[in-house]
Design a protein around this motif. Structure first.
Motif, PDB file in Angstrom:
ATOM      1  N   TYR A   1      16.256 -23.644  -4.048  1.00  0.00           N
ATOM      2  CA  TYR A   1      15.289 -22.546  -4.180  1.00  0.00           C
ATOM      3  C   TYR A   1      14.195 -22.927  -5.179  1.00  0.00           C
ATOM      4  CZ  TYR A   1      18.145 -19.243  -1.511  1.00  0.00           C
ATOM      5  OH  TYR A   1      18.821 -18.594  -0.508  1.00  0.00           O
ATOM      6  N   ALA A   2      14.582 -23.530  -6.296  1.00  0.00           N
ATOM      7  CA  ALA A   2      13.599 -23.913  -7.307  1.00  0.00           C
ATOM      8  C   ALA A   2      12.619 -24.948  -6.748  1.00  0.00           C
ATOM      9  CB  ALA A   2      14.317 -24.459  -8.546  1.00  0.00           C
ATOM     10  N   ASP A   3      13.139 -25.938  -6.036  1.00  0.00           N
ATOM     11  CA  ASP A   3      12.271 -26.956  -5.451  1.00  0.00           C
ATOM     12  C   ASP A   3      11.284 -26.332  -4.467  1.00  0.00           C
ATOM     13  OD1 ASP A   3      13.508 -28.936  -6.891  1.00  0.00           O
ATOM     14  OD2 ASP A   3      14.787 -29.617  -5.240  1.00  0.00           O
ATOM     15  N   ALA A   4      11.775 -25.414  -3.641  1.00  0.00           N
ATOM     16  CA  ALA A   4      10.912 -24.779  -2.640  1.00  0.00           C
ATOM     17  C   ALA A   4       9.812 -23.948  -3.298  1.00  0.00           C
ATOM     18  CB  ALA A   4      11.743 -23.907  -1.713  1.00  0.00           C
ATOM     19  N   LEU A   5      10.076 -23.446  -4.512  1.00  0.00           N
ATOM     20  CA  LEU A   5       9.105 -22.619  -5.223  1.00  0.00           C
ATOM     21  C   LEU A   5       8.262 -23.425  -6.209  1.00  0.00           C
ATOM     22  CD1 LEU A   5      11.435 -19.549  -5.865  1.00  0.00           C
ATOM     23  CD2 LEU A   5       9.497 -19.638  -4.286  1.00  0.00           C
ATOM     24  N   GLY A   6       8.568 -24.719  -6.334  1.00  0.00           N
ATOM     25  CA  GLY A   6       7.773 -25.586  -7.181  1.00  0.00           C
ATOM     26  C   GLY A   6       8.011 -25.416  -8.668  1.00  0.00           C
ATOM     27  N   VAL A   7       9.233 -25.003  -9.052  1.00  0.00           N
ATOM     28  CA  VAL A   7       9.563 -24.854 -10.466  1.00  0.00           C
ATOM     29  C   VAL A   7      10.915 -25.499 -10.717  1.00  0.00           C
ATOM     30  CG1 VAL A   7       8.267 -22.703 -10.708  1.00  0.00           C
ATOM     31  CG2 VAL A   7      10.689 -22.613 -10.090  1.00  0.00           C
ATOM     32  N   THR A   8      11.313 -25.606 -11.977  1.00  0.00           N
ATOM     33  CA  THR A   8      12.636 -26.116 -12.295  1.00  0.00           C
ATOM     34  C   THR A   8      13.678 -25.008 -12.137  1.00  0.00           C
ATOM     35  OG1 THR A   8      12.528 -25.544 -14.640  1.00  0.00           O
ATOM     36  CG2 THR A   8      11.614 -27.687 -13.987  1.00  0.00           C
ATOM     37  N   ALA A   9      14.919 -25.407 -11.984  1.00  0.00           N
ATOM     38  CA  ALA A   9      15.994 -24.422 -11.876  1.00  0.00           C
ATOM     39  C   ALA A   9      16.084 -23.586 -13.151  1.00  0.00           C
ATOM     40  CB  ALA A   9      17.324 -25.124 -11.595  1.00  0.00           C
ATOM     41  N   GLY A  10      15.850 -24.223 -14.304  1.00  0.00           N
ATOM     42  CA  GLY A  10      15.887 -23.483 -15.561  1.00  0.00           C
ATOM     43  C   GLY A  10      14.791 -22.445 -15.651  1.00  0.00           C
TER      44      GLY A  10
END
Length: 297
Positions: A211-220
């Motif tokens: 999900y984080a990759d798809a949104l262009g942010v880190t998981a943190g």
């Protein structure tokens, strides 16, 4: 120490289980007069608001933003978002509160993405008294209230139909995106995008990192935004959506426990049962039996 932000069922009422088909409507004065017209910052789990203000005005608090509003106005609060209102005395209008499950049912079979995302971001629309949207919203809110107070045949279906019409009107109002951009900060926008993605992918059991990759942010970064905006971790938000869909299928379909699990992407029915039991405190079968008995009483 700063007091934690309270979580309520309806404002001032202790939190409880939100049934998939939960819907409630009341006038602004009904609760406003009891609390001196001040609804202090709080959040709800699994519930969203839509307000149509027909008289008066006040301040709309969403997360860290504070925006004035004046009737006629439409306001919306997404699931889990911290919000509050400082109403002017004797402000008039209606507050519609709906569960995620109710909104999903109201939009069953709807293909337009704009309707499904119409209430995923906080909204404040100052309405033009001459705008066609105002009588459309007023008619739909009045119809929802009438059906809510009545126990006639098809009550839930009628409410869902009028809610769908509200969402159509709101989607048309928000075509330029200005209302959401004016209120929502970066974290709110990020979590709004996450909810839209979860709606598309929750059956695929994506990892938080996906999900984080798809949104262009880190998981943190995503997890921090979720905790601040929704009051839960990213994983909990995804699991809440899975749990909601499980409950809907257990209540409203004749699928077996295994079929419900497979439908939700669980390869092992036993794992689905453990997943559900851990989060709901009872097995899927017990949950279904309790609701069947409740419907028969």
């Amino acid at each position: 120490m700063t007091a934690p932000i309270p979580t309520f069922m309806l404002y001032g009422e202790p939190p409880g289980e939100v049934e998939p088909g939960f819907v409630h409507v009341e006038s602004i004065p009904t609760r406003g007069r009891l609390v001196d017209w001040t609804i202090r910052p709080h959040r709800h789990t699994g519930l969203r608001h839509a307000l149509l203000v027909s008289g008066g005005g006040g301040l709309f608090r969403v997360d860290e933003a504070v925006r004035p509003f004046r009737a006629p106005a439409f306001l919306a609060v997404p699931v889990g978002v911290v919000h509050g209102f400082d109403f002017e005395p004797e402000t008039q209008g209606q507050v519609l509160t709906m569960s995620d499950g109710f909104v999903s049912d109201a939009l069953a079979g709807v293909r337009e993405p704009a309707l499904r995302t119409a209430l995923e971001m906080p909204l404040l629309h100052d309405l033009d008294p001459g705008d066609r949207a105002l009588p459309d919203l007023a008619h739909a809110f009045a119809a929802v209230e009438r059906e809510f107070l009545w126990s006639g045949v098809g009550r839930a279906s009628a409410i869902a139909a009028h809610v769908a019409l509200i969402l159509v009107t709101v989607a048309r109002l928000g075509q330029d995106g200005s209302a959401a951009a004016d209120i929502a900060g970066p974290d709110l926008r990020l979590v709004g995008r996450l909810r839209q993605l979860v709606e598309q992918r929750f059956r695929e059991h994506w990892a938080v990192e996906a999900y984080a990759d798809a949104l262009g942010v880190t998981a943190g970064r995503l997890n921090t935004a979720c905790r601040r905006v929704a009051g839960c971790s990213t994983l909990q938000l995804v699991h809440n959506r899975l749990l909601l869909e499980a409950k809907r299928n257990l209540i409203y379909t004749a699928m077996t426990m295994s079929e419900v699990g497979y439908h939700l992407g669980f390869e092992d029915p036993a794992y689905f049962s453990r997943f559900f039991t851990k989060r709901e405190g009872m097995t899927p079968l017990a949950y279904r039996q309790r609701h069947v008995r409740g419907a028969e009483d």
